[in-house]
Scaffold this motif. Structure first.
Motif, PDB file in Angstrom:
ATOM      1  N   VAL A 217     -25.720   0.172   6.141  1.00 51.24           N
ATOM      2  CA  VAL A 217     -24.511   0.875   5.725  1.00 51.24           C
ATOM      3  C   VAL A 217     -24.244   2.006   6.717  1.00 51.24           C
ATOM      4  N   THR A 218     -23.018   2.115   7.172  1.00 51.53           N
ATOM      5  CA  THR A 218     -22.597   3.262   7.972  1.00 51.53           C
ATOM      6  C   THR A 218     -21.632   4.079   7.127  1.00 51.53           C
ATOM      7  N   VAL A 219     -21.948   5.359   6.944  1.00 53.44           N
ATOM      8  CA  VAL A 219     -21.171   6.212   6.040  1.00 53.44           C
ATOM      9  C   VAL A 219     -20.603   7.418   6.780  1.00 53.44           C
ATOM     10  N   ARG A 220     -19.582   8.011   6.181  1.00 52.80           N
ATOM     11  CA  ARG A 220     -18.996   9.240   6.692  1.00 52.80           C
ATOM     12  C   ARG A 220     -19.868  10.431   6.285  1.00 52.80           C
ATOM     13  N   LEU A 221     -19.903  11.425   7.131  1.00 51.15           N
ATOM     14  CA  LEU A 221     -20.587  12.676   6.838  1.00 51.15           C
ATOM     15  C   LEU A 221     -19.583  13.830   6.874  1.00 51.15           C
ATOM     16  N   TYR A 222     -19.978  14.964   6.303  1.00 52.07           N
ATOM     17  CA  TYR A 222     -19.082  16.110   6.207  1.00 52.07           C
ATOM     18  C   TYR A 222     -19.839  17.381   6.584  1.00 52.07           C
ATOM     19  N   PRO A 223     -19.125  18.371   7.136  1.00 53.21           N
ATOM     20  CA  PRO A 223     -19.787  19.648   7.447  1.00 53.21           C
ATOM     21  C   PRO A 223     -20.234  20.351   6.164  1.00 53.21           C
ATOM     22  N   GLN A 224     -21.406  20.972   6.231  1.00 51.93           N
ATOM     23  CA  GLN A 224     -21.826  21.807   5.116  1.00 51.93           C
ATOM     24  C   GLN A 224     -20.813  22.950   4.957  1.00 51.93           C
ATOM     25  N   PRO A 225     -20.355  23.226   3.749  1.00 53.03           N
ATOM     26  CA  PRO A 225     -19.367  24.301   3.565  1.00 53.03           C
ATOM     27  C   PRO A 225     -19.936  25.660   3.969  1.00 53.03           C
ATOM     28  N   GLU A 226     -19.052  26.514   4.464  1.00 51.37           N
ATOM     29  CA  GLU A 226     -19.464  27.877   4.817  1.00 51.37           C
ATOM     30  C   GLU A 226     -19.940  28.627   3.581  1.00 51.37           C
ATOM     31  N   ALA A 227     -19.226  28.420   2.486  1.00 47.88           N
ATOM     32  CA  ALA A 227     -19.564  29.115   1.235  1.00 47.88           C
ATOM     33  C   ALA A 227     -19.473  28.130   0.074  1.00 47.88           C
ATOM     34  N   ILE A 228     -20.373  28.288  -0.901  1.00 52.84           N
ATOM     35  CA  ILE A 228     -20.376  27.459  -2.108  1.00 52.84           C
ATOM     36  C   ILE A 228     -20.589  28.382  -3.296  1.00 52.84           C
ATOM     37  N   SER A 229     -19.803  28.162  -4.330  1.00 55.50           N
ATOM     38  CA  SER A 229     -20.012  28.916  -5.560  1.00 55.50           C
ATOM     39  C   SER A 229     -19.807  27.980  -6.743  1.00 55.50           C
ATOM     40  N   ALA A 230     -20.591  28.172  -7.786  1.00 54.02           N
ATOM     41  CA  ALA A 230     -20.466  27.369  -9.004  1.00 54.02           C
ATOM     42  C   ALA A 230     -20.122  28.284 -10.161  1.00 54.02           C
ATOM     43  N   SER A 290     -14.377  28.428   2.900  1.00 53.51           N
ATOM     44  CA  SER A 290     -14.689  29.749   3.454  1.00 53.51           C
ATOM     45  C   SER A 290     -14.968  30.710   2.302  1.00 53.51           C
ATOM     46  N   ALA A 291     -15.601  31.826   2.611  1.00 53.24           N
ATOM     47  CA  ALA A 291     -15.917  32.800   1.569  1.00 53.24           C
ATOM     48  C   ALA A 291     -14.642  33.282   0.873  1.00 53.24           C
ATOM     49  N   THR A 292     -13.596  33.532   1.673  1.00 55.54           N
ATOM     50  CA  THR A 292     -12.339  33.994   1.085  1.00 55.54           C
ATOM     51  C   THR A 292     -11.687  32.898   0.250  1.00 55.54           C
ATOM     52  N   GLY A 293     -11.665  31.672   0.795  1.00 47.35           N
ATOM     53  CA  GLY A 293     -11.050  30.563   0.078  1.00 47.35           C
ATOM     54  C   GLY A 293     -11.748  30.262  -1.230  1.00 47.35           C
ATOM     55  N   VAL A 294     -13.071  30.271  -1.215  1.00 51.20           N
ATOM     56  CA  VAL A 294     -13.835  30.004  -2.438  1.00 51.20           C
ATOM     57  C   VAL A 294     -13.502  31.037  -3.504  1.00 51.20           C
ATOM     58  N   ARG A 295     -13.433  32.308  -3.110  1.00 52.22           N
ATOM     59  CA  ARG A 295     -13.137  33.370  -4.071  1.00 52.22           C
ATOM     60  C   ARG A 295     -11.731  33.196  -4.652  1.00 52.22           C
ATOM     61  N   GLU A 296     -10.757  32.890  -3.801  1.00 54.02           N
ATOM     62  CA  GLU A 296      -9.384  32.724  -4.280  1.00 54.02           C
ATOM     63  C   GLU A 296      -9.264  31.530  -5.227  1.00 54.02           C
ATOM     64  N   HIS A 297      -9.915  30.413  -4.870  1.00 46.56           N
ATOM     65  CA  HIS A 297      -9.828  29.232  -5.719  1.00 46.56           C
ATOM     66  C   HIS A 297     -10.509  29.468  -7.066  1.00 46.56           C
ATOM     67  N   ALA A 298     -11.633  30.143  -7.021  1.00 47.35           N
ATOM     68  CA  ALA A 298     -12.345  30.420  -8.270  1.00 47.35           C
ATOM     69  C   ALA A 298     -11.535  31.341  -9.177  1.00 47.35           C
ATOM     70  N   GLU A 299     -10.868  32.322  -8.590  1.00 49.96           N
ATOM     71  CA  GLU A 299     -10.048  33.227  -9.401  1.00 49.96           C
ATOM     72  C   GLU A 299      -8.877  32.483 -10.037  1.00 49.96           C
ATOM     73  N   ALA A 300      -8.279  31.553  -9.285  1.00 50.67           N
ATOM     74  CA  ALA A 300      -7.181  30.761  -9.852  1.00 50.67           C
ATOM     75  C   ALA A 300      -7.676  29.920 -11.023  1.00 50.67           C
ATOM     76  N   VAL A 301      -8.838  29.302 -10.848  1.00 50.34           N
ATOM     77  CA  VAL A 301      -9.405  28.482 -11.926  1.00 50.34           C
ATOM     78  C   VAL A 301      -9.755  29.347 -13.129  1.00 50.34           C
ATOM     79  N   GLN A 302     -10.292  30.519 -12.893  1.00 47.01           N
ATOM     80  CA  GLN A 302     -10.643  31.405 -13.993  1.00 47.01           C
ATOM     81  C   GLN A 302      -9.413  31.769 -14.819  1.00 47.01           C
ATOM     82  N   GLN A 303      -8.297  32.008 -14.155  1.00 44.90           N
ATOM     83  CA  GLN A 303      -7.077  32.352 -14.875  1.00 44.90           C
ATOM     84  C   GLN A 303      -6.575  31.171 -15.709  1.00 44.90           C
TER      85      GLN A 303
END
Length: 472
Positions: A217-230, A290-303
């Protein structure tokens, strides 16, 4: 098909067949009862259906040798990965040879500059990601079990990351496949796109071992994210949780994972994984970027979750905390089993358009609330896919009949909503009877024609996937 009383109907093996395998493979060929029992069951509720013989492959040449001999003599041949399938995929319904591919476990090439990796079929997802840890890349498809890449391709597997990264359908670039008569084909090259010929890769992805045996099997790979938050968020009821997900997806917020657990699943997870999550319906989120993007997305989801009654929106930013949460989610199946010690589970899944998800989950929960046995619901709800775990007494046929009735209603409900009878488990034995309702007899005739063209002697995983024609 009468799924309750389904029985193994083995084909008689020709004289000298097993002896020929033993002569060729020596100690990599076994007729031992314990080995056959191990390869004659999976995580489905079916009773064991044992192969006549088990062969442990170590190379493509091994697969070819077995395939040619099974094809020549009309002997059933069942590819076997790690046995984690849920719908009876690896059961030897006609006896024959179980071909264990777990020994083909080499990572053959990592082309980091092209974001691809080529592996043998027995490599597991965790093994691949371990091999990638120093490259800055990762492979995102993560079904709950540590399944093999060959098995994941054969069942078109998915997992918690599918809402952002897609399923095996989107992430397999090319396959090396051994056909029923022993020929080997490569379904594509490693180019990112091609307009050349039929898309054979997609033909074999999801074919459940019925058209060919996946060897590489040949599969696609992806860059590790700069920032991750759960994050974890509880809800007062099931509808509020699911409607939150629908709005998040419709608003275009790029969550990497969004998982649903009902109260029963949370309770089981707390007990099994020693957590102290609030025991009410909840959503697990993960954000990549990115650290900024993760924070913005999480805040939108929280709302959005707050607007739907979400409570206790809490963060898990440290890697060890995130790992503990997602490990617990991946163990939800085994956690559910502990709610009723000694039980067998009938585990089913459907997938519907995201706009119909709340309705489908809500009606299903109402159905299950009337059941005589415990159940849990979990879901990769970001793509409309959810799973039901029905915990059955193996000595009580009435519970199995009841669970099958509930499963029929669930699947009929999903198909009526223009969904599918399975989002990621596959067809195997258990879902064959729904194929006609979902695809229609003309489409099934095309599938049967493909099967006949590639496997005219019906030796590859016979009895799976395709129901017999309904036309007289």
């Amino acid at each position: 098909m009468d799924t309750l009383h389904f029985a193994q109907q083995s084909r008689p093996l020709p004289e000298g067949f097993v002896a020929a395998l033993q002569d060729h493979f020596a100690d990599r060929c076994s007729v031992a009862q314990a080995i056959r029992e191990h390869h004659g069951r999976d995580e489905s509720p079916y009773p064991p259906m044992l192969p006549d013989v088990v062969v442990f492959a170590q190379s493509i040449e091994d697969i070819q040798w077995v395939a040619r001999h099974c094809h020549q003599h009309g002997v059933a041949l069942i590819p076997y990965g790690v046995g984690s399938s849920l719908e009876g995929h690896v059961l030897a319904v006609q006896g024959g040879v179980s071909l264990d591919l777990s020994g083909m476990n080499q990572v053959l090439a990592i082309h980091a500059e092209d974001f691809t990796a080529t592996v043998q079929a027995g490599v597991t997802r965790k093994q691949l990601n371990e091999a990638l840890k120093d490259t800055g890349l990762f492979f995102p498809i993560d079904p709950g079990a540590d399944a093999s890449l060959g098995g994941m391709s054969a069942t078109r597997a998915s997992g918690t990351n599918a809402v952002r990264y897609g399923t095996m359908r989107e992430n397999v670039m090319t396959l090396k496949v051994v056909l029923a008569d022993g020929r080997v084909i490569e379904t594509a090259n490693r180019a990112r796109k091609s307009s050349s010929g039929y898309d054979l890769t997609r033909l074999f992805v999801g074919s459940e071992g019925t058209l060919g045996i996946i060897a590489e099997v040949t599969v696609r790979l992806y860059p590790q994210p700069e920032a991750i938050s759960a994050a974890v968020c509880n809800f007062p009821d099931l509808d509020s949780a699911v409607n939150s997900v629908i709005e998040i997806i419709q608003m275009g917020v790029p969550v990497a994972r969004v998982e649903f657990m009902d109260t029963g699943a949370v309770r089981a997870t707390n007990q099994y994984s020693h957590l102290n999550l609030r025991e009410s319906p909840l959503l697990l989120f993960e954000f990549h970027g990115s650290a900024t993007g993760v924070r913005e997305h999480a805040e939108a989801v929280q709302q959005i979750t707050h607007d739907h009654g979400g409570q206790d929106f809490s963060w898990a930013e440290r890697p060890e905390d995130r790992s503990r949460l997602w490990t617990a989610r991946h163990h939800a199946y085994f956690a559910g089993l502990q709610l009723r010690p000694g039980c067998r589970s009938s585990t089913t899944d459907v997938c519907v358009p995201i706009s119909r998800l709340a309705e489908c989950v809500g009606e299903t929960a109402k159905d299950l609330d009337q059941a005589s046995f415990p159940y849990t619901i979990v879901g990769h709800v970001g793509d409309g896919n959810f799973h039901v775990l029905m915990l059955l007494d193996p000595e009580n046929p009435a519970e199995w009949e009841e669970s099958e009735t509930l499963n029929h209603r669930l699947v009929q409900r999903a198909i009526a909503m223009q969904g599918t009878c399975t989002g990621e488990h596959g067809i195997g034995l258990h879902k064959q009877e729904f194929m006609q309702a979902e695809h229609g007899e003309d489409a099934l005739d095309v599938m049967r024609a493909l099967k006949q063209a590639l496997d005219p002697r019906n030796v590859l995983n016979p009895g799976k996937m395709l129901p017999p024609p309904s036309r007289v």
